[in-house]
Design a protein around this motif. Structure first.
Motif, PDB file in Angstrom:
ATOM      1  N   THR A   1      13.656  11.946   7.359  1.00  0.00           N
ATOM      2  CA  THR A   1      12.537  12.922   7.467  1.00  0.00           C
ATOM      3  C   THR A   1      11.206  12.284   5.883  1.00  0.00           C
ATOM      4  N   GLY A   2      12.086  12.040   4.798  1.00  0.00           N
ATOM      5  CA  GLY A   2      11.161  11.488   3.605  1.00  0.00           C
ATOM      6  C   GLY A   2      10.669  10.094   3.924  1.00  0.00           C
ATOM      7  N   GLU A   3      11.715   9.071   4.577  1.00  0.00           N
ATOM      8  CA  GLU A   3      10.725   7.869   5.257  1.00  0.00           C
ATOM      9  C   GLU A   3       9.947   7.927   6.143  1.00  0.00           C
ATOM     10  N   SER A   4       9.877   8.782   6.847  1.00  0.00           N
ATOM     11  CA  SER A   4       8.912   9.084   7.524  1.00  0.00           C
ATOM     12  C   SER A   4       7.794   9.736   7.135  1.00  0.00           C
ATOM     13  N   VAL A   5       7.569  10.152   5.976  1.00  0.00           N
ATOM     14  CA  VAL A   5       6.716  10.947   5.816  1.00  0.00           C
ATOM     15  C   VAL A   5       5.873   9.820   4.467  1.00  0.00           C
ATOM     16  N   ALA A   6       6.370   8.941   3.776  1.00  0.00           N
ATOM     17  CA  ALA A   6       6.379   8.175   3.547  1.00  0.00           C
ATOM     18  C   ALA A   6       5.256   6.881   4.590  1.00  0.00           C
TER      19      ALA A   6
ATOM     20  N   LEU B   1       1.011  -1.626  -0.164  1.00  0.00           N
ATOM     21  CA  LEU B   1      -0.026  -0.319  -0.339  1.00  0.00           C
ATOM     22  C   LEU B   1       0.706   1.161   0.363  1.00  0.00           C
ATOM     23  N   VAL B   2       1.845   1.294  -0.935  1.00  0.00           N
ATOM     24  CA  VAL B   2       2.518   1.964  -0.971  1.00  0.00           C
ATOM     25  C   VAL B   2       2.601   3.414  -2.235  1.00  0.00           C
ATOM     26  N   ASP B   3       1.034   3.073  -2.336  1.00  0.00           N
ATOM     27  CA  ASP B   3       0.597   4.143  -3.699  1.00  0.00           C
ATOM     28  C   ASP B   3      -1.125   4.241  -3.602  1.00  0.00           C
ATOM     29  N   ASP B   4      -1.335   5.568  -4.293  1.00  0.00           N
ATOM     30  CA  ASP B   4      -2.605   5.590  -3.722  1.00  0.00           C
ATOM     31  C   ASP B   4      -3.547   4.744  -4.777  1.00  0.00           C
ATOM     32  N   LEU B   5      -2.786   4.291  -5.796  1.00  0.00           N
ATOM     33  CA  LEU B   5      -3.910   3.126  -7.196  1.00  0.00           C
ATOM     34  C   LEU B   5      -4.135   2.238  -6.626  1.00  0.00           C
TER      35      LEU B   5
END
Length: 464
Positions: free
Chosen positions: A419-424, A387-391
């Motif tokens: 920070t980027g991984e936390s946002v993901a 579930l790493v993308d909206d599609l």
């Protein structure tokens, strides 16, 4: 366990030779003869005594001009020894290899010991034998080393062990590389020795029978374990009805007969089989991992699907397999021993489910219409996706709305190292919340967590 095969010299499988098998202090290896075909041994100079001749001649010259007998004699001895080394050759060998696994059907991630024995079944003594076992590239050595060195007299055997970490799939060991040297070590003979061991097959075990995989009351006419709102054969009382001729006496409500004098028949809540399709997300977006050395989310999903398949089919459900993003990987729902065998072969041989198939992937758009044409009208779906993308979220909601009740099992590859991984990670949490608000059930599967634990935790949430 494995069987072994005797392979005489000159008929072994050959492969490319590498300098890494020669000691660093030996110098660069100098090939003196290459294999004429794929079954011949290879002889080459090791360079071990390179420079001895020149040093010996210098000693002789120095002894003559300096009238130093000791230097002269040392030079003569050096020339004699160099001539002996150059004249020497690697002995021919006849070797017997046997490889044995501590467990030839391990679970993924399990560490198993590999024991290798090599026996000199020829008539010549082998003063220097070096072996490198043919560990498949997908397996990693966790402890020890697949390399060994020994001296073998006729009939003598050397044994060594090392530990590997099992990875999903069928792994066939390559022929062991063997280097044989004589007493001088100036020339070595490279050969390949193979045994007839069966491939090491690594498949996840099934989940415990009590595991709740969230199968909802969408069933098929086959008997199974999912309760329905239909009276029939079963264990739980459902209702009574008027007695009809032919009803079995064991189903007659004798208490009512004694009380009212009327005959009535007991009905129990009928249990039927669910038809389930395990849908694995194999799109490029799903090939993510928490660290470079970790397995991918697709690999984690496949392991979870294999465990779920075994548990569901053992419980009497009809189970199928599909891949999200392609219609090429498809096994219709079924049951029985033959169906289990077909599923095992698909998990082991389907290229899209292989651990290294990411290298050959292209962008695969999701076609819900094509997928729905494959799905039986009554099939439930268990979706395995990070579930790493909206599609994938939107398509999951569409499948559920089209009548295919969907449960998502999501291995979590995200971290908080940057920070980027936390946002993901936060974005993934929002997608899970979106699915739950839409009425879908989601199992958030932590990376190091057993699947049964994640399902049990989610089941407590569903029943709350």
């Amino acid at each position: 366990m494995s069987e072994s095969q005797q392979v005489p010299t000159g008929r072994n499988e050959a492969a490319e030779t590498t300098d890494t098998t020669t000691e660093a202090d030996d110098g660069a290896a100098e090939p003196v003869r290459t294999a004429a075909d794929s079954h011949q041994d290879v002889l080459r100079q090791t360079g071990r005594w390179a420079g001895i001749t020149a040093l010996a001649l210098f000693g002789i010259a120095f002894g003559v001009f300096a009238q130093n007998p000791a230097a002269f004699l040392a030079g003569v001895f050096g020339v004699t020894f160099a001539a002996y080394a150059q004249a020497g050759s690697a002995p021919e060998s006849e070797l017997h290899l046997h490889r044995e696994f501590e467990d030839d059907r391990p679970d993924p991630g399990e560490e198993i010991e590999v024991t290798v024995s090599i026996e000199n079944v020829g008539e010549s003594s082998l003063p220097d034998v070096r072996i490198v076992d043919g560990v498949p590239g997908q397996l990693h050595v966790a402890e020890g080393t697949p390399r060994h060195a020994a001296a073998l007299d006729p009939g003598e055997r050397a044994t060594f062990s090392y530990t590997i970490t099992a990875e999903r799939g069928a792994h066939e060991f390559e022929p062991a590389q063997v280097l044989v040297r004589g007493f001088s070590g100036a020339v070595e003979r490279e050969t390949r020795v193979q045994d007839e061991s069966e491939p090491l097959v690594c498949t996840p075990g099934s989940l415990p029978p009590s595991t709740n995989l969230s199968l909802q009351p969408l069933t098929t006419p086959y008997s199974g374990r999912v309760e329905t709102d239909i009276g029939g054969d079963g264990l739980e009382f459902f209702a009574t009805r008027e007695y009809q001729p032919g009803d079995p006496l064991s189903r007659v409500d004798w208490n009512t007969r004694a009380r009212t004098g009327e005959l009535s028949t007991l009905e129990f809540r009928e249990e039927r089989a669910a038809s389930v399709v395990l849908l694995i997300d194999v799109r490029t977006e799903a090939w993510c991992r928490p660290t470079e050395s970790a397995s991918s989310a697709v690999e984690r999903s496949v392991e979870g699907a294999m465990q779920s398949f075994s548990s569901l089919i053992d419980a009497g459900d009809r189970v199928g397999i599909a891949a999200l993003g392609t219609t090429e990987c498809w096994l219709p729902p079924g049951s029985g021993g033959d169906h289990r065998t077909r599923a095992r072969e698909l998990f082991q041989t389907e290229p899209l489910l292989a651990p290294d198939s990411v290298d050959d992937l292209i962008e695969r758009p999701i076609s819900v219409a094509a997928l729905r044409q494959q799905l039986p009208s009554h099939a439930q779906i268990i979706l395995f996706s990070p579930l790493v993308d909206d599609l994938v979220v939107e398509q999951a909601k569409l499948l559920d709305a089209s009548g295919h009740l969907l449960t998502a099992i999501s291995p979590n590859p995200t971290t908080t190292r940057s920070t980027g991984e936390s946002v993901a990670r936060m974005e993934r949490d929002l997608r899970i919340a979106d699915l739950r608000r839409s009425g879908l059930r989601v199992v958030d599967w932590a990376w190091e967590e057993p699947l049964v634990t994640a399902i049990s935790r989610a089941g407590a949430r569903w029943s709350a």
